[in-house]
Design an enzyme around this catalytic site. Structure first.
Site, PDB file in Angstrom:
ATOM      1  N   GLY A 236     -61.531  24.218  30.098  1.00  0.00           N
ATOM      2  CA  GLY A 236     -60.927  24.086  28.781  1.00  0.00           C
ATOM      3  C   GLY A 236     -60.055  25.282  28.466  1.00  0.00           C
ATOM      4  N   GLU A 258     -62.781  27.459  34.264  1.00  0.00           N
ATOM      5  CA  GLU A 258     -61.430  26.997  34.615  1.00  0.00           C
ATOM      6  C   GLU A 258     -60.695  26.848  33.298  1.00  0.00           C
ATOM      7  OE1 GLU A 258     -58.324  25.137  34.805  1.00  0.00           O
ATOM      8  OE2 GLU A 258     -59.473  23.322  35.243  1.00  0.00           O
ATOM      9  N   CYS A 292     -53.756  21.630  33.125  1.00  0.00           N
ATOM     10  CA  CYS A 292     -53.690  23.087  33.207  1.00  0.00           C
ATOM     11  C   CYS A 292     -52.809  23.529  34.361  1.00  0.00           C
ATOM     12  CB  CYS A 292     -55.089  23.668  33.347  1.00  0.00           C
ATOM     13  SG  CYS A 292     -56.031  22.959  34.707  1.00  0.00           S
ATOM     14  N   SER A 449     -53.600  20.473  43.906  1.00  0.00           N
ATOM     15  CA  SER A 449     -55.017  20.104  43.787  1.00  0.00           C
ATOM     16  C   SER A 449     -55.462  19.263  44.980  1.00  0.00           C
ATOM     17  CB  SER A 449     -55.255  19.326  42.493  1.00  0.00           C
ATOM     18  OG  SER A 449     -54.906  20.106  41.373  1.00  0.00           O
TER      19      SER A 449
END
Length: 489
Positions: A236, A258, A292, A449
């Site tokens: 968050g 994270e 993010c 990712s």
């Protein structure tokens, strides 16, 4: 019954504690909205502090027996869950699209990505190992072993409701930890469906407990202060992460954070501009920019800035914002009105400081929380959009002339999650890999990712890693035993 109605009717809306679905202690519920329409999808149980305590009670009670299970048993359970999620990919995708807004094509991508954590950690569970050695003086034997950390608290965000759950839950299961999950109040339904999948796969009662709530502090605060909890993993914002870290210090909890990002996207003069634009579209618009890892600042060499900007504008203008279930939807809504207002405020702040809107730049009229793909150029360095996480489909472009200048601009942020660079010069790419202050780096790629890679940042983007070989270590303690020399008289 329509597919959406049928799916919603199947999803459990209670709390999941000690293997049972139950209402909140006080019977309260809260509504879950469709961000593309603003209409209520359904209502779910709103956990209280008493429910949170019951969830930790169950996790603590189950910890010893769960830790004693064999690595193979935990691995097979995760593999079974992987196959079940894959088999129900369309259900998960549709549910995410309804409660979070992303187009179905993107939601399907998240299902594949999220499920892969289950498969990856099913393969890592049997590989947990220690070591045996003779002490340097020969007078003792050293045994190093790994043990599960213990009960964990997971607080997950709304933007990737499946992947953020599997990225935490899968390694915890593999390591032998029990869990309490507090999913985001904006997107609790995907977590509920995944919980049912794990239960059906044979996860024992108490290993995973799920407590959706609109009163996050009231539910999680007491758990963080409870000595039975041994780990906190949060994804968050950085401000919330800082507070959770401070709270965790009282029990000296293991933590994984994270947090926010402000990713730079560097385009050098020698870059393949078509490839750079392709990468920019992925890095900026994946998940409507609500990630993010989203490219936040486009730092482009002055020799190619005009051409890159024009190409990016052209690609952006082809996209069609629409409800994610529509076949030709390229871009879904933002998650709520407050998010859309913040994005627009950042754009207007930049314009007020001299920036030019090349395309987009104003909320879309009608139902839902849509904001168009937006490109702004001539952004002043003091514009808020360069220092605050945008979390929307807006690409601010600034220019540079030298590599040193580009690196300085890229590193001029408190964040350090990911950075991107496009260049044909491999030597430069290698330099950037070491010079850019970020936990992850994409070279000529708009996506980094991967479940097989360690995900995480530096500076105020957090600590700890999820995924990869490193991911399971976050859930293991290292213990050492010294044994006297077996050859001593």
């Amino acid at each position: 019954m329509k597919p959406e109605e049928k799916l919603l009717a199947e999803v459990r809306t209670g709390l999941f504690i000690d293997g049972d679905w139950r209402p909140a202690k006080d019977g309260a519920t809260f509504d879950v909205e469709d961000p593309s329409t603003g209409k209520v999808l359904t209502s779910v149980a709103n956990a209280t502090s008493a429910d949170g305590a019951a969830a930790l009670d169950a996790a603590a009670a189950a910890q010893e027996s769960w830790a004693a299970t064999s690595p193979r048993e935990r691995a097979e359970l995760l593999r079974c869950a992987f196959e079940a999620v894959t088999a129900r990919a369309e259900d998960f995708a549709l549910l995410m699209t309804m409660e979070m807004g992303k187009p179905l094509a993107e939601a399907r991508g998240e299902v594949a990505y999220g499920a892969e954590f289950l498969r990856w950690f099913s393969e890592e569970a049997p590989r947990i190992s220690g070591r045996f050695a003779t002490a340097p003086d020969g007078k003792s034997r050293l045994i190093v072993l790994k043990r599960p950390v213990g009960p964990c608290l997971f607080i997950t965000p709304w933007n990737f409701p499946l992947a953020m759950a599997t990225r935490k839950i899968a390694p915890a299961i593999a390591a032998g930890c029990t869990m309490v999950l507090k999913p985001a109040a904006l997107t609790p339904l995907t977590a509920a469906l995944f919980t049912q999948v794990l239960s059906d796969a044979g996860l024992p009662a108490g290993v995973l407990n799920v407590v959706p709530t609109t009163e996050a502090g009231a539910v999680t605060g007491p758990l963080i202060k409870d000595s039975r909890l041994r780990k906190l993993s949060f994804t968050g914002s950085t401000p919330v992460g800082r507070k959770l870290l401070a709270d965790s210090a009282h029990q000296v909890l293991r933590t994984s954070m994270e947090l926010g990002g402000n990713a730079p996207f560097l385009v050098f003069g020698d870059a393949d501009l078509d490839a750079a634009v392709d990468g920019a579209m992925l890095a900026k618009l994946r998940n409507m920019g609500e990630a993010c890892t989203a490219a936040n600042r486009f730092i482009v060499h002055s020799s190619v800035a005009k051409e890159f900007s024009s190409k990016l504008v052209e690609r952006m203008e082809r996209l069609r914002p629409a409800r994610g279930t529509e076949p030709d939807s390229d871009l879904g809504p933002l998650i709520d009105a407050a998010s859309r207002d913040k994005v627009h405020d950042l754009v207007m702040d930049a314009v007020g400081r001299g920036a030019e809107v090349r395309t987009g730049g104003a909320p879309i009229d009608g139902p839902g929380y849509f904001y168009p793909p937006t490109v702004i150029t001539g952004v002043n360095e003091d514009a808020r959009i360069l220092s605050e996480e945008v979390f929307g489909p807006v690409a601010p472009i600034i220019t540079f002339d030298t590599e040193d200048q580009a690196v300085a601009l890229a590193n001029n942020t408190e964040y350090g999650l990911v950075s991107y660079a496009f260049t044909r010069d491999l030597r430069r790419g290698m330099r950037l890999m070491e010079r850019l202050d970020s936990g992850m780096f994409g070279l000529n790629s708009g996506i980094v990712s991967n479940p097989a890679a360690p995900f995480g940042g530096v500076k105020q983007s957090g600590l700890g890693r999820e995924g990869g070989l490193e991911g399971i270590e976050e859930f293991l303690e290292t213990r050492y035993a010294g044994i006297s020399d077996p050859f001593a008289g």
